[in-house]
Design an enzyme around this catalytic site. Structure first.
Site, short mmCIF file in Angstrom:
data_model
loop_
_atom_site.label_atom_id
_atom_site.label_comp_id
_atom_site.label_asym_id
_atom_site.label_seq_id
_atom_site.Cartn_x
_atom_site.Cartn_y
_atom_site.Cartn_z
N ASP A 115 0.84 -1.19 0.00
CA ASP A 115 0.00 0.00 0.00
C ASP A 115 0.89 1.25 0.00
O ASP A 115 1.84 1.34 -0.78
CB ASP A 115 -0.96 -0.06 1.20
CG ASP A 115 -2.07 0.97 1.15
OD1 ASP A 115 -3.01 0.78 0.36
OD2 ASP A 115 -2.00 1.96 1.89
N ASP A 253 -7.47 -9.36 -4.81
CA ASP A 253 -7.36 -7.91 -4.61
C ASP A 253 -8.21 -7.17 -5.64
O ASP A 253 -8.02 -7.32 -6.85
CB ASP A 253 -5.89 -7.48 -4.74
CG ASP A 253 -5.65 -6.06 -4.26
OD1 ASP A 253 -6.63 -5.31 -4.07
OD2 ASP A 253 -4.48 -5.69 -4.07
N HIS A 282 -6.97 -6.70 -0.71
CA HIS A 282 -5.93 -5.68 -0.63
C HIS A 282 -5.01 -5.88 0.57
O HIS A 282 -3.80 -5.73 0.47
CB HIS A 282 -6.57 -4.29 -0.58
CG HIS A 282 -5.58 -3.18 -0.55
ND1 HIS A 282 -4.61 -3.02 -1.51
CD2 HIS A 282 -5.39 -2.16 0.35
CE1 HIS A 282 -3.87 -1.97 -1.23
NE2 HIS A 282 -4.31 -1.43 -0.11
#
Length: 311
Positions: A115, A253, A282
């Site tokens: 991320d 994801d 995610h």
């Protein structure tokens, strides 16, 4: 310092047995975990998580003979949470990470990033390659055009981060930590029971949640975006790097889908191992932490083997 003093809920304490450490970086108090011995592996989280995301990765890596360092980015987890927006810039977070690495005198670092830990950790690695041994990328991005259709849509992403709606939903109601992570894991029942309290507890009020709606505003959505030049630089540097690399992705994801993003990293880093697909949306560490640890450890074992062969 006990976990009770740190404010961790009972549901999180048994899963987070690591001694808390603190460093002063660029004027802020940063919490980090530092376990084991050997070449360091630094595990970087994004928004709105903290080091707890890697709780199932730390132990196996330590047992494999590595030193594992897991910082909470300033504004998250058990680190200090500035209450002014100017403290939360992408370059500021890169500088914070660099400051911690220098204080700990880390070299031969394997940077594992996820991320927002991607732009942060990869920028650190490209600016100080002499300290870096290898890269591992997971569900992130490193280029100036919008990360994906999810981030370009008016609803929910742009609406959530609008000037009034963002502070209301993400600040007052903690929507990103209370619902956003939950919706981005596969085993939601387990997550709600064993993990969600740990993410909510460290963001107890609107002031402490500032970064959850401020940091996403650094995603470059058009030509005028303030971080566009930083991401353009990062993409160029990654395309030229020869650092060993591995790509790991959650097959489910739907924020950074594997077909688009993992494959784009493979184009950017053609020498990288993978993409290795694991169970996960995610926040893939929540569903596949031990498997991720095994992949990283095996990757580093192969690098060690190559080093011995070259002697």
């Amino acid at each position: 310092m006990t976990h009770e003093v740190l404010g961790l809920p009972a549901a999180a304490r048994d899963q987070w047995p690591f001694a808390p450490k603190f460093a002063r970086v660029n004027g802020w108090r940063m919490h980090y975990v530092d376990e084991g011995e050997g070449d360091p592996v630094i595990l970087l989280h994004g928004n709105p998580t903290w080091g707890f995301l890697y709780r199932d990765v730390i132990g196996p890596l330590v047992r494999s003979g590595r030193r594992v360092v897991v910082p909470d980015m300033i504004g998250f987890g058990l680190s200090e949470k500035p209450t002014r927006e100017s403290a939360h810039t992408l370059d500021g977070h890169i500088a914070d990470l660099s400051g911690l690495v220098r204080q700990l005198q880390l070299t031969r670092v394997t940077v594992v990033c996820h991320d927002w830990g991607g732009p942060t950790g990869l920028s650190f690695a490209m600016s100080q390659p002499e300290r870096v041994r290898a890269l591992v990328v997971m569900s992130t991005w490193a280029w100036p055009d919008p990360p994906g259709a999810f981030h370009s849509r008016i609803f929910p992403w742009r609406t959530m981060h609008a000037p009034l709606v963002g502070p209301y939903l993400l600040g007052r109601h903690n929507v990103l930590a209370s619902r956003g992570v939950y919706l981005s894991v596969v085993n939601r029942e387990k997550f709600r029971r064993v993990a969600q309290p740990a993410y909510e507890a460290v963001l107890p009020d609107a002031e402490t949640r500032l970064l959850t709606w401020v940091w996403p505003r650094w995603i470059p959505l058009d030509e005028s975006a303030r971080a566009r030049e930083r991401f353009a630089w990062l993409e160029r540097e990654l395309a030229a790097t020869k650092l060993p690399a591995m790509i790991i992705w959650g097959r489910e994801d739907d924020v950074f889908d594997a077909a688009t993003f993992a494959n784009r990293f493979k184009t950017l880093l053609p020498h990288a191992e993978g993409p290795h697909l694991v169970t996960g949306r995610h926040f893939l560490q929540e569903d596949s932490g031990p498997e991720i640890a095994e992949l990283v450890s095996a990757f580093l074992d192969r690098l060690d083997g190559q080093k011995e062969t070259d002697r």
